[in-house]
Write a protein that holds these residues in place. Structure first.
Motif, PDB file in Angstrom:
ATOM      1  N   GLU A 110       0.833  -1.201   0.000  1.00  0.00           N
ATOM      2  CA  GLU A 110       0.000   0.000   0.000  1.00  0.00           C
ATOM      3  C   GLU A 110       0.871   1.255   0.000  1.00  0.00           C
ATOM      4  O   GLU A 110       0.555   2.240  -0.671  1.00  0.00           O
ATOM      5  CB  GLU A 110      -0.936  -0.002   1.216  1.00  0.00           C
ATOM      6  N   CYS A 111       1.961   1.220   0.751  1.00  0.00           N
ATOM      7  CA  CYS A 111       2.887   2.360   0.742  1.00  0.00           C
ATOM      8  C   CYS A 111       3.480   2.548  -0.647  1.00  0.00           C
ATOM      9  O   CYS A 111       3.627   3.684  -1.123  1.00  0.00           O
ATOM     10  CB  CYS A 111       4.005   2.130   1.759  1.00  0.00           C
ATOM     11  N   LEU A 112       3.801   1.445  -1.313  1.00  0.00           N
ATOM     12  CA  LEU A 112       4.342   1.516  -2.670  1.00  0.00           C
ATOM     13  C   LEU A 112       3.320   2.126  -3.626  1.00  0.00           C
ATOM     14  O   LEU A 112       3.662   2.966  -4.465  1.00  0.00           O
ATOM     15  CB  LEU A 112       4.731   0.107  -3.135  1.00  0.00           C
ATOM     16  N   ARG A 113       2.069   1.730  -3.488  1.00  0.00           N
ATOM     17  CA  ARG A 113       1.018   2.212  -4.382  1.00  0.00           C
ATOM     18  C   ARG A 113       0.815   3.710  -4.277  1.00  0.00           C
ATOM     19  O   ARG A 113       0.652   4.412  -5.277  1.00  0.00           O
ATOM     20  CB  ARG A 113      -0.306   1.487  -4.073  1.00  0.00           C
ATOM     21  N   LEU A 114       0.827   4.237  -3.065  1.00  0.00           N
ATOM     22  CA  LEU A 114       0.504   5.658  -2.894  1.00  0.00           C
ATOM     23  C   LEU A 114       1.688   6.581  -3.173  1.00  0.00           C
ATOM     24  O   LEU A 114       1.518   7.787  -3.327  1.00  0.00           O
ATOM     25  CB  LEU A 114      -0.064   5.924  -1.506  1.00  0.00           C
ATOM     26  N   LEU A 115       2.892   6.010  -3.274  1.00  0.00           N
ATOM     27  CA  LEU A 115       4.065   6.829  -3.574  1.00  0.00           C
ATOM     28  C   LEU A 115       4.132   7.180  -5.063  1.00  0.00           C
ATOM     29  O   LEU A 115       3.740   6.402  -5.926  1.00  0.00           O
ATOM     30  CB  LEU A 115       5.341   6.086  -3.196  1.00  0.00           C
ATOM     31  N   LYS A 116       4.647   8.370  -5.339  1.00  0.00           N
ATOM     32  CA  LYS A 116       4.956   8.733  -6.718  1.00  0.00           C
ATOM     33  C   LYS A 116       6.127   7.874  -7.207  1.00  0.00           C
ATOM     34  O   LYS A 116       6.922   7.385  -6.386  1.00  0.00           O
ATOM     35  CB  LYS A 116       5.341  10.210  -6.801  1.00  0.00           C
ATOM     36  N   PRO A 117       6.269   7.686  -8.511  1.00  0.00           N
ATOM     37  CA  PRO A 117       7.452   6.968  -9.004  1.00  0.00           C
ATOM     38  C   PRO A 117       8.733   7.633  -8.505  1.00  0.00           C
ATOM     39  O   PRO A 117       8.911   8.833  -8.628  1.00  0.00           O
ATOM     40  CB  PRO A 117       7.320   7.092 -10.533  1.00  0.00           C
ATOM     41  N   GLY A 118       9.603   6.847  -7.919  1.00  0.00           N
ATOM     42  CA  GLY A 118      10.840   7.387  -7.367  1.00  0.00           C
ATOM     43  C   GLY A 118      10.731   7.883  -5.945  1.00  0.00           C
ATOM     44  O   GLY A 118      11.730   8.342  -5.372  1.00  0.00           O
ATOM     45  N   ASP A 169      10.046  -7.342  -0.736  1.00  0.00           N
ATOM     46  CA  ASP A 169       9.060  -8.247  -1.328  1.00  0.00           C
ATOM     47  C   ASP A 169       7.838  -7.490  -1.840  1.00  0.00           C
ATOM     48  O   ASP A 169       7.134  -7.980  -2.734  1.00  0.00           O
ATOM     49  CB  ASP A 169       8.629  -9.305  -0.310  1.00  0.00           C
ATOM     50  N   ALA A 170       7.580  -6.313  -1.275  1.00  0.00           N
ATOM     51  CA  ALA A 170       6.442  -5.506  -1.713  1.00  0.00           C
ATOM     52  C   ALA A 170       6.725  -4.809  -3.042  1.00  0.00           C
ATOM     53  O   ALA A 170       5.798  -4.271  -3.658  1.00  0.00           O
ATOM     54  CB  ALA A 170       6.092  -4.474  -0.648  1.00  0.00           C
ATOM     55  N   GLY A 171       7.971  -4.803  -3.488  1.00  0.00           N
ATOM     56  CA  GLY A 171       8.307  -4.194  -4.765  1.00  0.00           C
ATOM     57  C   GLY A 171       9.244  -3.011  -4.687  1.00  0.00           C
ATOM     58  O   GLY A 171       9.573  -2.415  -5.720  1.00  0.00           O
ATOM     59  N   PHE A 172       9.694  -2.658  -3.496  1.00  0.00           N
ATOM     60  CA  PHE A 172      10.615  -1.532  -3.328  1.00  0.00           C
ATOM     61  C   PHE A 172      12.040  -1.923  -3.717  1.00  0.00           C
ATOM     62  O   PHE A 172      12.427  -3.092  -3.634  1.00  0.00           O
ATOM     63  CB  PHE A 172      10.623  -1.050  -1.879  1.00  0.00           C
ATOM     64  N   LYS A 175      10.593   3.625  -4.570  1.00  0.00           N
ATOM     65  CA  LYS A 175       9.683   3.039  -5.549  1.00  0.00           C
ATOM     66  C   LYS A 175      10.355   3.065  -6.922  1.00  0.00           C
ATOM     67  O   LYS A 175      10.883   4.106  -7.335  1.00  0.00           O
ATOM     68  CB  LYS A 175       8.377   3.821  -5.592  1.00  0.00           C
ATOM     69  N   PRO A 176      10.357   1.945  -7.643  1.00  0.00           N
ATOM     70  CA  PRO A 176      10.994   1.917  -8.964  1.00  0.00           C
ATOM     71  C   PRO A 176      10.339   2.908  -9.938  1.00  0.00           C
ATOM     72  O   PRO A 176       9.172   3.265  -9.790  1.00  0.00           O
ATOM     73  CB  PRO A 176      10.788   0.472  -9.423  1.00  0.00           C
ATOM     74  N   PHE A 177      11.099   3.320 -10.928  1.00  0.00           N
ATOM     75  CA  PHE A 177      10.576   4.211 -11.957  1.00  0.00           C
ATOM     76  C   PHE A 177      11.240   3.873 -13.286  1.00  0.00           C
ATOM     77  O   PHE A 177      12.268   3.183 -13.332  1.00  0.00           O
ATOM     78  CB  PHE A 177      10.838   5.678 -11.599  1.00  0.00           C
ATOM     79  N   ARG A 178      10.674   4.366 -14.360  1.00  0.00           N
ATOM     80  CA  ARG A 178      11.221   4.135 -15.696  1.00  0.00           C
ATOM     81  C   ARG A 178      12.066   5.336 -16.121  1.00  0.00           C
ATOM     82  O   ARG A 178      11.779   6.466 -15.740  1.00  0.00           O
ATOM     83  CB  ARG A 178      10.097   3.905 -16.703  1.00  0.00           C
ATOM     84  N   GLY A 179      13.059   5.074 -16.937  1.00  0.00           N
ATOM     85  CA  GLY A 179      13.892   6.145 -17.435  1.00  0.00           C
ATOM     86  C   GLY A 179      14.994   6.522 -16.471  1.00  0.00           C
ATOM     87  O   GLY A 179      15.309   5.792 -15.526  1.00  0.00           O
ATOM     88  N   THR A 180      15.557   7.698 -16.670  1.00  0.00           N
ATOM     89  CA  THR A 180      16.666   8.159 -15.844  1.00  0.00           C
ATOM     90  C   THR A 180      16.166   8.864 -14.592  1.00  0.00           C
ATOM     91  O   THR A 180      15.022   9.333 -14.538  1.00  0.00           O
ATOM     92  CB  THR A 180      17.556   9.125 -16.632  1.00  0.00           C
ATOM     93  N   GLU A 181      17.039   8.935 -13.617  1.00  0.00           N
ATOM     94  CA  GLU A 181      16.693   9.628 -12.378  1.00  0.00           C
ATOM     95  C   GLU A 181      16.432  11.110 -12.635  1.00  0.00           C
ATOM     96  O   GLU A 181      15.499  11.695 -12.085  1.00  0.00           O
ATOM     97  CB  GLU A 181      17.820   9.453 -11.355  1.00  0.00           C
ATOM     98  N   THR A 182      17.247  11.720 -13.493  1.00  0.00           N
ATOM     99  CA  THR A 182      17.075  13.139 -13.800  1.00  0.00           C
ATOM    100  C   THR A 182      15.715  13.411 -14.432  1.00  0.00           C
ATOM    101  O   THR A 182      15.025  14.359 -14.065  1.00  0.00           O
ATOM    102  CB  THR A 182      18.200  13.615 -14.746  1.00  0.00           C
ATOM    103  N   ALA A 183      15.314  12.560 -15.373  1.00  0.00           N
ATOM    104  CA  ALA A 183      14.021  12.734 -16.030  1.00  0.00           C
ATOM    105  C   ALA A 183      12.873  12.507 -15.054  1.00  0.00           C
ATOM    106  O   ALA A 183      11.849  13.206 -15.105  1.00  0.00           O
ATOM    107  CB  ALA A 183      13.900  11.776 -17.211  1.00  0.00           C
TER     108      ALA A 183
END
Length: 216
Positions: free
Chosen positions: A62-70, A91-94, A127-135
């Motif tokens: 649930e914490c992962l879901r409510l967080l913005k990417p990154g 295990d939750a995906g972080f 939380k994982p995200f797509r692309g570069t950290e800067t973007a």
């Protein structure tokens, strides 16, 4: 819909079971989650500290879901159970990014056969995200740590170590304070990033403080 228990000056508090509150929040609307779940060691024989809440993967999902990417999550733990806390978060995906050691020095051992507690591990996850950290920072305002704003007074790079003050420290540190008794001999201070690089933390962040409902 869960009604807030208290609201003032940008802070909103809920008095309810943590999972119920988290499930009522929208997706990807929070910049960071900072929480202090139970140690799960049964402090003083209390049942609230042995519920398994800290190891509940559903809570961290649930914490992962409510967080913005990154978005980052910081979870305080105990040296005896921090490994299980970290595994549940992963295990939750972080993504596990680091572990900050908070050195405070004024803890008390649980028995005469235990070492005096003097540190508290803080799991740092993202939380994982797509692309570069800067973007990602440019798109969502989160994803990296604002190191430039966290440098020490001497300009040194912030470390994954926090030195606490003694409760009696005032303008100067009293003898026995971790901040006075330990001083790093060397610091790592790489060059600052280019001014054109996006920086996180330039505006107010939405932070979710998660306090397990079993705590009293």
């Amino acid at each position: 819909m869960i009604e807030p228990y208290y609201r003032s000056d940008g802070a909103t508090l809920y008095r309810a079971r943590n999972l119920h509150v988290l499930q009522s929040l929208p997706d990807a609307g929070v910049d960071a989650v900072i929480c202090d779940p139970p140690y799960e060691i049964g402090i003083g024989g209390q049942a609230w500290d042995r519920t398994g809440a800290a190891f509940d993967v559903a809570l961290w999902r649930e914490c992962l879901r409510l967080l913005k990417p990154g978005g980052h999550l910081l979870a305080f733990g105990h040296v005896r159970t921090q490994h299980r806390l970290t595994c549940a978060i992963e295990d939750a995906g972080f993504q596990i990014r680091d572990c900050i050691d908070w050195i405070y020095g004024q803890g008390y051992p649980g028995s005469k056969t235990q070492l005096k507690p003097a540190r508290e591990p803080i799991t740092v996850a993202r939380k994982p995200f797509r692309g570069t950290e800067t973007a990602n920072i440019a798109a969502h305002g989160v994803g990296g740590l604002n190191v430039q704003a966290c440098r020490t007074d001497t300009g040194r790079w912030p470390a994954n170590l926090l030195l606490g003050h003694h409760p009696e420290c005032g303008d100067g540190c009293r003898p026995g304070s971790p901040s006075r008794s330990w001083t790093p001999s060397r610091g790592y201070a790489p060059a600052a990033p280019a001014p054109s690089a996006p920086r996180a933390g330039t505006s107010w962040a939405t932070v979710a403080w998660v306090r397990p409902a079993t705590c009293r």
